[in-house]
Design a protein around this motif. Structure first.
Motif, short mmCIF file in Angstrom:
data_model
loop_
_atom_site.label_atom_id
_atom_site.label_comp_id
_atom_site.label_asym_id
_atom_site.label_seq_id
_atom_site.Cartn_x
_atom_site.Cartn_y
_atom_site.Cartn_z
N VAL A 8 10.48 7.58 -1.02
CA VAL A 8 10.43 8.72 -0.10
C VAL A 8 11.82 9.35 0.06
N LEU A 9 12.86 8.53 0.18
CA LEU A 9 14.20 9.08 0.34
C LEU A 9 14.60 9.88 -0.90
N LEU A 10 14.29 9.38 -2.08
CA LEU A 10 14.59 10.11 -3.31
C LEU A 10 13.88 11.46 -3.31
N ALA A 11 12.63 11.47 -2.91
CA ALA A 11 11.88 12.73 -2.86
C ALA A 11 12.53 13.73 -1.91
N ASN B 286 0.82 -1.22 0.00
CA ASN B 286 0.00 0.00 0.00
C ASN B 286 0.84 1.27 0.00
N TYR B 287 2.15 1.10 -0.12
CA TYR B 287 3.10 2.22 -0.03
C TYR B 287 2.71 3.37 -0.96
N GLN B 288 2.58 3.09 -2.25
CA GLN B 288 2.34 4.17 -3.21
C GLN B 288 1.01 4.85 -2.96
N SER B 289 -0.05 4.09 -2.79
CA SER B 289 -1.37 4.70 -2.62
C SER B 289 -1.43 5.56 -1.37
N ASP C 152 12.50 18.78 2.50
CA ASP C 152 11.56 18.44 3.57
C ASP C 152 11.36 19.68 4.42
N LYS C 153 10.23 20.36 4.20
CA LYS C 153 9.98 21.62 4.92
C LYS C 153 9.93 21.42 6.42
N SER C 154 9.41 20.27 6.88
CA SER C 154 9.27 20.05 8.32
C SER C 154 10.63 19.99 9.01
N ASP C 155 11.67 19.59 8.28
CA ASP C 155 13.01 19.53 8.86
C ASP C 155 13.90 20.68 8.39
N GLY C 156 13.34 21.60 7.62
CA GLY C 156 14.12 22.73 7.15
C GLY C 156 15.12 22.37 6.07
N ILE C 157 14.92 21.26 5.37
CA ILE C 157 15.86 20.82 4.33
C ILE C 157 15.34 21.29 2.98
N PRO C 158 16.16 22.06 2.23
CA PRO C 158 15.66 22.65 0.98
C PRO C 158 15.64 21.66 -0.18
N ALA C 159 14.76 21.93 -1.12
CA ALA C 159 14.78 21.22 -2.39
C ALA C 159 15.92 21.76 -3.25
N PHE C 160 16.34 20.97 -4.21
CA PHE C 160 17.24 21.53 -5.22
C PHE C 160 16.43 22.58 -5.97
N HIS C 161 17.05 23.75 -6.18
CA HIS C 161 16.28 24.87 -6.73
C HIS C 161 15.68 24.52 -8.09
N LYS C 162 14.40 24.86 -8.20
CA LYS C 162 13.61 24.66 -9.41
C LYS C 162 13.47 23.20 -9.83
N PHE C 163 13.58 22.27 -8.86
CA PHE C 163 13.33 20.86 -9.19
C PHE C 163 11.84 20.62 -8.98
N THR C 164 11.08 20.82 -10.02
CA THR C 164 9.62 20.87 -9.95
C THR C 164 9.01 19.47 -9.80
N PRO C 165 7.74 19.40 -9.41
CA PRO C 165 7.06 18.10 -9.38
C PRO C 165 7.10 17.38 -10.72
N SER D 55 -0.21 15.10 2.11
CA SER D 55 -0.03 16.44 1.54
C SER D 55 1.43 16.72 1.19
N SER D 56 2.37 16.13 1.91
CA SER D 56 3.79 16.37 1.65
C SER D 56 4.22 15.88 0.28
N TYR D 57 3.48 14.92 -0.26
CA TYR D 57 3.87 14.32 -1.54
C TYR D 57 2.80 14.54 -2.61
N LYS D 58 2.01 15.58 -2.42
CA LYS D 58 0.96 15.91 -3.38
C LYS D 58 1.56 16.19 -4.75
N ASN D 59 0.94 15.67 -5.77
CA ASN D 59 1.35 15.85 -7.16
C ASN D 59 2.65 15.15 -7.53
N LEU D 60 3.15 14.29 -6.65
CA LEU D 60 4.35 13.53 -6.97
C LEU D 60 3.98 12.09 -7.30
#
Length: 343
Positions: free
Chosen positions: A223-226, A202-205, A232-245, A211-216
């Motif tokens: 999850v680790l790749l994401a 049931n992992y994917q569903s 991860d906003k909850s831990d203050g870890i930034p995304a690579f800039h402009k790496f869109t969904p 909400s953290s993985y909406k549109n992904l």
């Protein structure tokens, strides 16, 4: 007295901090009792956390029958990763990170209750794991590794509120993730109220419903790749800039088309495999970001060069995780008028 281990049907590993936060700040009724001190004086003791925490662990442990480990955050656990993200950027283009900078600090009452719970459970024979410089996540990973050696045929339940532990999910390990919306498990007898059992099936569903993985696009085990590329906003870890969904979805599809085994690749402790899988699809700058973020969020992973206080080595548990004698635990908690459930 019946034996504990022979009756075990699964292993339970509890992330105690999320449970303590729930009972301390989630509206649970306050509890207290009067205790006679060694000098004969009477003292009113707040028993809210010990009562709720120990009773819940006891239920999940099937009253001591199941091998059980209770994992605690320790002094300096967050600070080592804060130091990593502050000092060890490795690349000038990669921003420093305020690791878990949004986490609220707890008051002394909270820690007093948590430490009292720890002391009582240890005295009652419950295996509790805590080590200076390490977070509960690190200890949970070490416990899972040990359990897989000692109990290769028993299901493992990791009970937590932290999605960082989802990369541990496999055919033996289920992550029971706290949910405010629903309760679900593969069978009624292992349900834990307020938790969803996450398995490969049931992992994917389930992850795509969060909400953290909406549109992904989140097939098992991504999850680790994401987190590595989308942050991860909850831990203050930034995304690579402009790496869109859209970029992320296209990457996962490309990995699948290349025959990458996502389930075994994107796991803690496998940076070489992760880099090998991603190298054909990412720029050098993006790969540098992945390596840097991975180094800090790799649970129970080691890093050096940050100074003696913050250098980390991976933990290895040397003793088998076992169940406990319920009567021994009851004797220890009775001083606080805690009566454990037995059915």
């Amino acid at each position: 007295m019946r034996m504990v281990i022979n009756m075990a049907n699964r292993v339970v590993i509890v992330d105690i901090s999320h449970l303590a936060y729930k009972y301390a700040f989630g509206g649970a009724s306050s509890l207290s009792t009067t205790v006679k001190m060694l000098d004969g004086t009477l003292q009113l003791v707040d028993t809210t956390l010990p009562t709720y925490l120990i009773k819940q662990v006891h239920r999940w442990a099937d009253f001591g029958y199941n091998p059980t480990a209770v994992c605690f955050d320790a002094k300096g656990g967050n600070q080592s990763r804060k130091a990593y993200f502050t000092k060890n950027t490795g690349d000038a283009s990669v921003p420093t990170v305020d690791y878990k900078g949004t986490r609220d600090s707890m008051d002394n009452k909270f820690y007093d209750g948590l430490n009292m719970s720890l002391r009582l459970m240890i005295a009652g024979g419950v295996r509790c794991l805590k080590a200076d410089g390490y977070e509960a996540d690190d200890l949970i990973k070490a416990a899972v590794d040990r359990v897989k050696i000692d109990y290769p045929n028993l299901p493992i339940d990791v009970i937590t509120g932290d999605a960082d532990l989802l990369p541990l999910v496999d055919e033996q390990v289920s992550v029971f993730l706290a949910s405010k919306k629903t309760t679900w498990a593969e069978s009624k007898d292992i349900e834990k109220r307020g938790y969803v059992q996450v398995t490969p099936a049931n992992y994917q569903s389930y992850i795509e419903s969060l909400s953290s993985y909406k549109n992904l696009y989140m097939p098992y085990n991504t999850v680790l790749l994401a987190k590595l590329l989308r942050g991860d906003k909850s831990d203050g870890i930034p995304a690579f800039h402009k790496f869109t969904p859209t970029m992320y979805r296209n990457l996962v599809h490309a990995l699948e088309d290349n025959g990458v085994d996502l389930g075994s690749t994107f796991r803690y402790g496998n940076i070489d495999g992760i880099v090998e899988a991603l190298e054909p699809h990412l720029t050098p700058e993006q790969l540098a970001h992945v390596k840097y973020i991975y180094g800090g969020i790799n649970i129970n992973g080691g890093f050096t060069g940050l100074g003696e206080r913050f250098d980390k080595k991976a933990l290895t548990l040397t003793n088998k995780i076992e169940g406990y004698n319920a009567m021994a635990l009851q004797r220890e908690v009775s001083i606080l008028r805690i009566n454990l459930p037995f059915a």
